[in-house]
Design an enzyme around this catalytic site. Structure first.
Site, PDB file in Angstrom:
ATOM      1  N   ARG A 102       0.835  -1.113   0.055  1.00 46.56           N
ATOM      2  CA  ARG A 102       0.064  -0.119   0.103  1.00 46.56           C
ATOM      3  C   ARG A 102       0.950   1.090   0.038  1.00 46.56           C
ATOM      4  O   ARG A 102       1.784   1.465   0.950  1.00 46.56           O
ATOM      5  CB  ARG A 102      -0.928   0.188   1.236  1.00 46.56           C
ATOM      6  N   HIS A 129      -7.371   0.882  -6.461  1.00 45.19           N
ATOM      7  CA  HIS A 129      -7.536  -0.014  -5.338  1.00 45.19           C
ATOM      8  C   HIS A 129      -8.428  -1.455  -5.671  1.00 45.19           C
ATOM      9  O   HIS A 129      -9.520  -1.640  -5.327  1.00 45.19           O
ATOM     10  CB  HIS A 129      -8.628   0.550  -4.134  1.00 45.19           C
ATOM     11  N   GLN A 132     -10.225  -3.740  -3.406  1.00 46.66           N
ATOM     12  CA  GLN A 132     -11.341  -3.488  -2.756  1.00 46.66           C
ATOM     13  C   GLN A 132     -12.670  -3.829  -3.889  1.00 46.66           C
ATOM     14  O   GLN A 132     -13.725  -4.163  -3.517  1.00 46.66           O
ATOM     15  CB  GLN A 132     -11.599  -1.975  -2.339  1.00 46.66           C
ATOM     16  N   ASP A 219     -17.062   7.459  -1.520  1.00 50.35           N
ATOM     17  CA  ASP A 219     -16.024   7.586  -0.754  1.00 50.35           C
ATOM     18  C   ASP A 219     -15.799   8.783  -0.447  1.00 50.35           C
ATOM     19  O   ASP A 219     -16.272   9.654  -0.829  1.00 50.35           O
ATOM     20  CB  ASP A 219     -14.819   6.820  -1.974  1.00 50.35           C
ATOM     21  N   CYS A 259     -16.400   1.773   0.732  1.00 48.39           N
ATOM     22  CA  CYS A 259     -15.092   0.887   1.010  1.00 48.39           C
ATOM     23  C   CYS A 259     -14.581   1.125   2.336  1.00 48.39           C
ATOM     24  O   CYS A 259     -13.945   0.081   3.010  1.00 48.39           O
ATOM     25  CB  CYS A 259     -13.913   1.282   0.189  1.00 48.39           C
ATOM     26  N   ARG A 287     -13.570  -8.414   1.627  1.00 51.85           N
ATOM     27  CA  ARG A 287     -12.360  -8.312   1.413  1.00 51.85           C
ATOM     28  C   ARG A 287     -11.611  -9.656   1.725  1.00 51.85           C
ATOM     29  O   ARG A 287     -10.713  -9.977   1.054  1.00 51.85           O
ATOM     30  CB  ARG A 287     -11.841  -7.164   2.318  1.00 51.85           C
TER      31      ARG A 287
HETATM   32  N1  NVA Z   1     -10.008   6.898  -1.269  1.00 51.86           N
HETATM   33  C1  NVA Z   1      -9.645   6.311   0.113  1.00 51.86           C
HETATM   34  C2  NVA Z   1      -9.840   4.782   0.368  1.00 51.86           C
HETATM   35  C3  NVA Z   1      -9.331   4.482   1.578  1.00 51.86           C
HETATM   36  C4  NVA Z   1      -9.499   2.904   1.771  1.00 51.86           C
HETATM   37  C5  NVA Z   1      -8.153   6.530   0.195  1.00 51.86           C
HETATM   38  O1  NVA Z   1      -7.259   6.337  -0.799  1.00 51.86           O
HETATM   39  O2  NVA Z   1      -7.677   7.101   1.650  1.00 51.86           O
HETATM   40  N1   CP Z   2     -11.135  -0.042   2.485  1.00 57.04           N
HETATM   41  C1   CP Z   2      -9.711  -0.120   2.892  1.00 57.04           C
HETATM   42  O1   CP Z   2      -8.988  -0.425   2.145  1.00 57.04           O
HETATM   43  O2   CP Z   2      -9.680   0.028   4.290  1.00 57.04           O
HETATM   44  P1   CP Z   2      -8.238   0.168   5.120  1.00 57.04           P
HETATM   45  O3   CP Z   2      -7.881   1.723   4.453  1.00 57.04           O
HETATM   46  O4   CP Z   2      -8.708   0.245   6.371  1.00 57.04           O
HETATM   47  O5   CP Z   2      -7.446  -0.925   4.748  1.00 57.04           O
END
Ligand code: NVA
Ligand code: CP
Length: 305
Positions: A102, A129, A132, A219, A259, A287
């Site tokens: 990540r 992502h 997800q 989101d 998500c 997930r």
């Molecule tokens: N768009 C959000 C998704 C988190 C799972 C982010 O990148 O923070």
């Molecule tokens: N939806 C998601 O990826 O959650 P986290 O940021 O908690 O991993």
């Protein structure tokens, strides 16, 4: 399939195979049927951003598959002090059987896959992502029985979630609409793919995007790494909210997906969130199952280190 880097890389058949395997693994987990396909194998999990779901679902998923997961915070790795990704990739490939990462730049994930010799899984970048969205498609299919021909609507920021949902929806035969402000549109390559390959529409008008939708997504307005822009974004996204009016425009049996984490009264009202909490938390559970399918698909036939 050697890696999971972005939805654009997957064929429809690969997506459907992953969803079918995810359904099977969910069933096996529910009924206590052993499925230790990754005995003796190790997944390294590199995190340059925070996580609840991704970290915990990958770690428990590896355990349930008979393997082990290592949590590698970039604060503690040499990569956080500037060791090149090319070198990190070649070193980790000699210890591990797979890497989940990540991070911010999509290029870093692509480089890890290019220079390493083990499967790489994208656990979220600024661009996309995919883990997800596999869970999201799994959840929609579970509730609706099919994906083909459904209308998916995404309301809000043209961010990593929007980029992956648009591609995943179109690849699986869904009609996709998005409502976003003109300055916050999805990535150019995603829009090109969408206009050329599917039934796709983009508008600034929330209610017209939501019309007759079977599933509504949203989101956060400010993603991880954009905390400094939060106030500016709050103003830009005013009105881009999943609320009662949006649900009234959608089909009467429309689902809501998020998500998570969610910001109530920003991108979604507490009322709509709670009315659809079962679907949203099933999505979060999925997930685990969808990622186990990814892990098995990518790592099962590899010889353990
Ligand atoms: N768009 C959000 C998704 C988190 C799972 C982010 O990148 O923070
Ligand atoms: N939806 C998601 O990826 O959650 P986290 O940021 O908690 O991993």
């Amino acid at each position: 399939m050697k890696h999971l880097l972005k939805m654009l890389d997957l064929s429809k058949e690969e997506i459907i195979n992953l969803l079918n395997l995810a359904d099977q693994l969910k069933y096996e987990k529910k009924y206590g049927i052993p499925h230790k396909h990754l005995e003796g194998k190790t997944l390294g999990m590199i995190f340059q951003k925070a996580s609840t779901r991704t970290r915990v679902s990958f770690e428990t998923g590896m355990y349930q598959l008979g393997g082990k997961a290592l949590f590698l915070s970039s604060n503690d790795l040499q990569i956080g002090r500037g060791e090149p990704v090319q070198d990190t990739a070649r070193v980790l490939s000699r210890y591990l059987d797979g890497i989940m990462i990540r991070t911010f730049a999509q290029q870093e994930v692509e480089d890890l896959a290019h220079y390493g010799s083990i499967p790489v899984i994208n656990g979220l970048t600024d661009f996309c992502h995919p883990c997800q969205v596999l869970a999201d498609l799994m959840t929609i299919r579970e509730y609706k029985g099919t994906l083909e021909g459904l209308k998916m609507c995404y309301i809000g920021d043209g961010n990593n979630m929007a980029n992956s949902l648009i591609v995943g929806g179109i690849k699986t035969g869904m009609q996709v609409s998005i409502a976003c402000p003109a300055e916050y549109r999805p990535a150019k390559e995603v829009l090109e793919y969408a206009y050329e390959n599917g039934k796709f529409s983009m508008t600034a008008d929330v209610l017209s995007a939501a019309e007759n939708a079977d599933v509504i997504f949203t989101d956060v307005w400010a993603s991880m790494g954009q905390e400094g822009e939060a106030e500016k974004r709050r103003q830009a996204f005013e009105g881009y909210q999943v609320n009662a009016a949006v649900m009234a425009a959608a089909n009467p049996d429309a689902m809501v997906q998020h998500c998570l984490p969610a910001h109530r009264e920003e991108e979604i009202t507490a009322e709509v969130f709670e009315a659809h909490a079962d679907e949203i938390f099933e999505e979060a559970e999925n997930r685990l199952h969808a990622q186990k399918a990814v892990l098995v698909t990518l790592m099962k036939d590899q010889k353990a280190k």
